[in-house]
Scaffold this motif. Structure first.
Motif, mmCIF file in Angstrom:
data_model
loop_
_atom_site.group_PDB
_atom_site.id
_atom_site.type_symbol
_atom_site.label_atom_id
_atom_site.label_comp_id
_atom_site.label_asym_id
_atom_site.label_seq_id
_atom_site.Cartn_x
_atom_site.Cartn_y
_atom_site.Cartn_z
ATOM 1 N N LYS A 139 24.216 11.315 50.552
ATOM 2 C CA LYS A 139 23.731 11.343 49.170
ATOM 3 C C LYS A 139 22.840 12.528 48.824
ATOM 4 N N ILE A 140 22.287 13.222 49.814
ATOM 5 C CA ILE A 140 21.340 14.305 49.530
ATOM 6 C C ILE A 140 21.867 15.603 50.129
ATOM 7 N N GLN A 141 22.404 16.457 49.300
ATOM 8 C CA GLN A 141 22.899 17.757 49.748
ATOM 9 C C GLN A 141 22.555 18.822 48.706
ATOM 10 N N PRO A 142 21.913 19.902 49.114
ATOM 11 C CA PRO A 142 21.330 20.090 50.444
ATOM 12 C C PRO A 142 20.134 19.170 50.636
ATOM 13 N N VAL A 143 19.785 18.900 51.893
ATOM 14 C CA VAL A 143 18.644 18.011 52.127
ATOM 15 C C VAL A 143 17.363 18.714 51.686
ATOM 16 N N PHE A 144 17.046 19.846 52.290
ATOM 17 C CA PHE A 144 15.875 20.635 51.878
ATOM 18 C C PHE A 144 16.355 21.944 51.260
ATOM 19 N N LYS A 145 15.710 22.339 50.177
ATOM 20 C CA LYS A 145 16.042 23.598 49.505
ATOM 21 C C LYS A 145 15.362 24.746 50.263
ATOM 22 N N THR A 146 16.153 25.564 50.899
ATOM 23 C CA THR A 146 15.594 26.560 51.816
ATOM 24 C C THR A 146 14.927 27.730 51.102
ATOM 25 N N HIS A 147 15.235 27.960 49.827
ATOM 26 C CA HIS A 147 14.587 29.073 49.123
ATOM 27 C C HIS A 147 13.166 28.711 48.687
ATOM 28 N N LEU A 148 12.792 27.443 48.777
ATOM 29 C CA LEU A 148 11.403 27.045 48.529
ATOM 30 C C LEU A 148 10.648 27.125 49.851
ATOM 31 N N ARG A 149 9.797 28.103 50.000
ATOM 32 C CA ARG A 149 9.074 28.255 51.265
ATOM 33 C C ARG A 149 7.896 27.292 51.356
ATOM 34 N N LEU A 150 7.386 26.853 50.217
ATOM 35 C CA LEU A 150 6.348 25.826 50.173
ATOM 36 C C LEU A 150 6.790 24.730 49.204
ATOM 37 N N HIS A 151 6.282 23.521 49.425
ATOM 38 C CA HIS A 151 6.567 22.361 48.577
ATOM 39 C C HIS A 151 8.027 21.929 48.629
ATOM 40 N N ASN A 177 16.400 21.180 58.104
ATOM 41 C CA ASN A 177 17.853 21.048 57.935
ATOM 42 C C ASN A 177 18.583 21.228 59.258
ATOM 43 N N LEU A 178 18.170 22.214 60.035
ATOM 44 C CA LEU A 178 18.795 22.430 61.342
ATOM 45 C C LEU A 178 18.563 21.224 62.244
ATOM 46 N N GLY A 179 17.343 20.683 62.210
ATOM 47 C CA GLY A 179 17.054 19.499 63.015
ATOM 48 C C GLY A 179 17.919 18.316 62.631
ATOM 49 N N ILE A 180 18.147 18.133 61.335
ATOM 50 C CA ILE A 180 19.004 17.037 60.864
ATOM 51 C C ILE A 180 20.434 17.247 61.352
#
Length: 313
Positions: A181-193, A75-78
């Motif tokens: 269209k995608i918010q949040p992009v990655f779900k940060t509370h999922l540490r895997l998958h 997310n930070l990279g994006i």
């Protein structure tokens, strides 16, 4: 075509240089964004050297310089990216020379939001090969044939039979459409998958087109300290991380009003099957009884998922 390649870096001092150099071979790559995630090894120093050596390499850390996981790092990279397109790469993986061959043509069509391709495998040591070859073999991670973009989402959910898989390392996406269209992009509370959850969700909202499927465009590097490999190779019992993944997908599905009911039911069944399979023997049967009474639709195909069948009996 300006592509930002985002590489989250954690405990990868021995591999990140190869990853960066594999992305630098492409003129289309305008920047390589390294997000160092408080590695316990010397990855930060290696990344600093890479930034000094290569003009296109940009290094970032989280504001508090703590460890936040691959999702937060991506997310930070994006957020920092300036390219028209985003491509992802894990720090212990690498691109092949054909990585963007299909993308250069397909993205001429403005209706194409994302392009995916096949992933190969490389074992960094004989020990890694011995440990993980039963899991990965020498097979491509790929979708078995070209599909219409509308078929990608149900295919990834295992609703299309032998659909196959693709990895985030083989995905390129329009940055503007991703952010719109995608918010949040990655779900940060999922540490895997968190990458799998992202692919499920984004393939529903975006038009995913197939690129090169019959040969690798990137390589998964397998070594003894792969966190996700260690989790997925544990055959003793289903992983609680899979339960967390499907719980998250189910929560999203229940809140998405445009999702058809048959897909919501399918997702709930997948979640229930992992949840039950990951329980103790006594709890398994109590949960089955509970869902038979309270939520028959979600359990009537309890034998529906191979992971459920395998771990129930």
């Amino acid at each position: 075509m300006k592509i930002s390649v985002i590489i989250p870096v954690y405990n990868a001092e021995n591999y990140v240089t190869q990853a960066v150099e594999s992305a630098l071979q492409f003129d289309e790559v305008s920047e390589i964004i390294l997000v160092e995630d408080k590695s316990p090894d010397h990855a930060l120093e290696v990344c600093q050297d890479l930034e000094k050596k290569h003009e296109r390499v940009k290094l970032f850390q989280h504001p508090d310089k703590e460890n936040h996981g691959a999702g937060a790092s991506r997310n930070l990279g994006i957020q920092k990216a300036t390219g028209d397109f985003i491509a992802f790469l894990d720090a212990d993986d690498y691109y092949l020379p054909n990585r963007f061959d299909a993308e250069k043509k397909l993205f001429e069509d403005q209706e194409v939001d994302a392009v995916y391709g096949a992933l190969g495998v490389h074992y960094y040591s004989e020990k890694a090969k011995e440990q993980y070859e039963p899991l990965f073999g020498n097979r491509l991670t790929t979708v078995y044939k070209k599909h219409d973009p509308k078929e990608v989402f149900p295919g990834l959910l295992n609703m299309k039979g032998s659909f196959g898989l693709f990895s985030i390392d083989g995905l390129t996406v329009r940055r503007k459409r991703l952010l719109e269209k995608i918010q949040p992009v990655f779900k940060t509370h999922l540490r895997l998958h968190q990458d799998t959850e992202f692919l499920f969700r984004s393939s529903y909202y975006l038009n995913f087109h197939s690129g090169i499927l019959d040969k690798a465009i990137a390589i998964r590097g397998v070594h003894e300290s792969n966190r996700i490999t260690q989790v997925d190779s544990n055959k003793a019992k289903p992983s609680i991380t899979r339960v967390m993944l499907w719980r998250e997908v189910n929560t999203w599905a229940e809140s998405e009003p445009t999702l058809p009911e048959n897909i919501k039911t399918h997702i709930k069944r997948m979640y229930r099957s992992w949840e039950i399979a990951n329980s103790s023997p006594a709890k398994k049967w109590s949960m089955i009884l509970k869902y038979l009474i309270t939520d028959y639709k979600s359990i009537r195909s309890g034998l529906y998922n191979i992971n459920f069948r395998k771990n129930l009996f």
